[in-house]
Design a protein around this motif. Structure first.
Motif, PDB file in Angstrom:
ATOM      1  N   CYS A  31       0.829  -1.207   0.000  1.00  0.00           N
ATOM      2  CA  CYS A  31       0.000   0.000   0.000  1.00  0.00           C
ATOM      3  C   CYS A  31       0.863   1.257   0.000  1.00  0.00           C
ATOM      4  O   CYS A  31       0.539   2.245  -0.676  1.00  0.00           O
ATOM      5  N   ASN A  32       1.961   1.214   0.713  1.00  0.00           N
ATOM      6  CA  ASN A  32       2.885   2.344   0.768  1.00  0.00           C
ATOM      7  C   ASN A  32       3.489   2.614  -0.608  1.00  0.00           C
ATOM      8  O   ASN A  32       3.530   3.757  -1.080  1.00  0.00           O
ATOM      9  N   ARG A  44      -2.319  12.994  -6.136  1.00  0.00           N
ATOM     10  CA  ARG A  44      -3.500  12.738  -5.319  1.00  0.00           C
ATOM     11  C   ARG A  44      -3.232  11.537  -4.427  1.00  0.00           C
ATOM     12  O   ARG A  44      -2.414  10.672  -4.747  1.00  0.00           O
ATOM     13  N   PHE A  45      -3.934  11.497  -3.321  1.00  0.00           N
ATOM     14  CA  PHE A  45      -3.792  10.399  -2.382  1.00  0.00           C
ATOM     15  C   PHE A  45      -4.888   9.375  -2.614  1.00  0.00           C
ATOM     16  O   PHE A  45      -6.001   9.716  -3.010  1.00  0.00           O
ATOM     17  N   LEU A  46      -4.563   8.132  -2.332  1.00  0.00           N
ATOM     18  CA  LEU A  46      -5.564   7.071  -2.413  1.00  0.00           C
ATOM     19  C   LEU A  46      -6.310   6.991  -1.092  1.00  0.00           C
ATOM     20  O   LEU A  46      -5.719   7.044  -0.023  1.00  0.00           O
ATOM     21  N   PHE A  51      -7.654   1.059  -2.487  1.00  0.00           N
ATOM     22  CA  PHE A  51      -6.697  -0.049  -2.471  1.00  0.00           C
ATOM     23  C   PHE A  51      -7.359  -1.387  -2.800  1.00  0.00           C
ATOM     24  O   PHE A  51      -6.682  -2.331  -3.175  1.00  0.00           O
ATOM     25  N   HIS A  52      -8.683  -1.472  -2.660  1.00  0.00           N
ATOM     26  CA  HIS A  52      -9.377  -2.748  -2.838  1.00  0.00           C
ATOM     27  C   HIS A  52      -9.168  -3.379  -4.209  1.00  0.00           C
ATOM     28  O   HIS A  52      -8.874  -4.573  -4.286  1.00  0.00           O
ATOM     29  N   PRO A  53      -9.281  -2.639  -5.324  1.00  0.00           N
ATOM     30  CA  PRO A  53      -9.064  -3.292  -6.620  1.00  0.00           C
ATOM     31  C   PRO A  53      -7.636  -3.802  -6.810  1.00  0.00           C
ATOM     32  O   PRO A  53      -7.417  -4.797  -7.496  1.00  0.00           O
ATOM     33  N   PHE A  54      -6.680  -3.135  -6.187  1.00  0.00           N
ATOM     34  CA  PHE A  54      -5.283  -3.531  -6.361  1.00  0.00           C
ATOM     35  C   PHE A  54      -4.915  -4.752  -5.521  1.00  0.00           C
ATOM     36  O   PHE A  54      -3.986  -5.474  -5.858  1.00  0.00           O
ATOM     37  N   THR A  55      -5.628  -4.963  -4.432  1.00  0.00           N
ATOM     38  CA  THR A  55      -5.356  -6.126  -3.581  1.00  0.00           C
ATOM     39  C   THR A  55      -6.342  -7.255  -3.830  1.00  0.00           C
ATOM     40  O   THR A  55      -6.307  -8.264  -3.133  1.00  0.00           O
ATOM     41  N   GLU A  75      -7.235   0.331   4.429  1.00  0.00           N
ATOM     42  CA  GLU A  75      -7.957   1.455   5.001  1.00  0.00           C
ATOM     43  C   GLU A  75      -7.191   2.070   6.173  1.00  0.00           C
ATOM     44  O   GLU A  75      -7.150   3.289   6.335  1.00  0.00           O
ATOM     45  N   GLU A  76      -6.569   1.218   6.983  1.00  0.00           N
ATOM     46  CA  GLU A  76      -5.761   1.712   8.107  1.00  0.00           C
ATOM     47  C   GLU A  76      -4.544   2.487   7.600  1.00  0.00           C
ATOM     48  O   GLU A  76      -4.166   3.512   8.171  1.00  0.00           O
TER      49      GLU A  76
END
Length: 97
Positions: A31-32, A44-46, A51-55, A75-76
């Motif tokens: 995620c980082n 822009r920030f996610l 992140f859901h589609p990428f994981t 999400e955290e």
């Protein structure tokens, strides 16, 4: 984030906890890295749900975490990055076994 491991002997739960910690750190670092790659061209920030589609499918691909856990980590990460007001957070390292 708390994790309960029931039905395991103390030694087994320690081994499993170490494996889970390494996998959580792997998702956090992913995620980082993904957040930095999106920031560089688009500025822009996610958000956590981005992140859901990428994981998607990573739990089936051999990661020992459930999909809900992986989504919660993303999400955290988004919350912690926003609190720190930084583009990139420090990498999470697992201690060598």
């Amino acid at each position: 984030m708390r994790l309960k491991l029931k039905g395991l002997r103390p030694f087994e739960s320690q081994l499993r906890t170490g494996e889970i910690a390494r996998e959580v750190n792997l998702v956090w670092n992913f995620c980082n890295e993904l957040s930095l790659k999106v920031w560089q061209p688009e500025q822009r920030f996610l958000a956590g749900y981005n992140f859901h589609p990428f994981t998607n499918g990573s739990s089936k691909a051999g990661l020992g975490l459930r999909s809900q856990t992986i989504q919660a980590i993303g999400e955290e990460y988004a919350v912690r990055r926003k609190q720190a007001c930084k583009v990139k957070l420090p990498w999470r390292l697992s201690s060598p076994a």
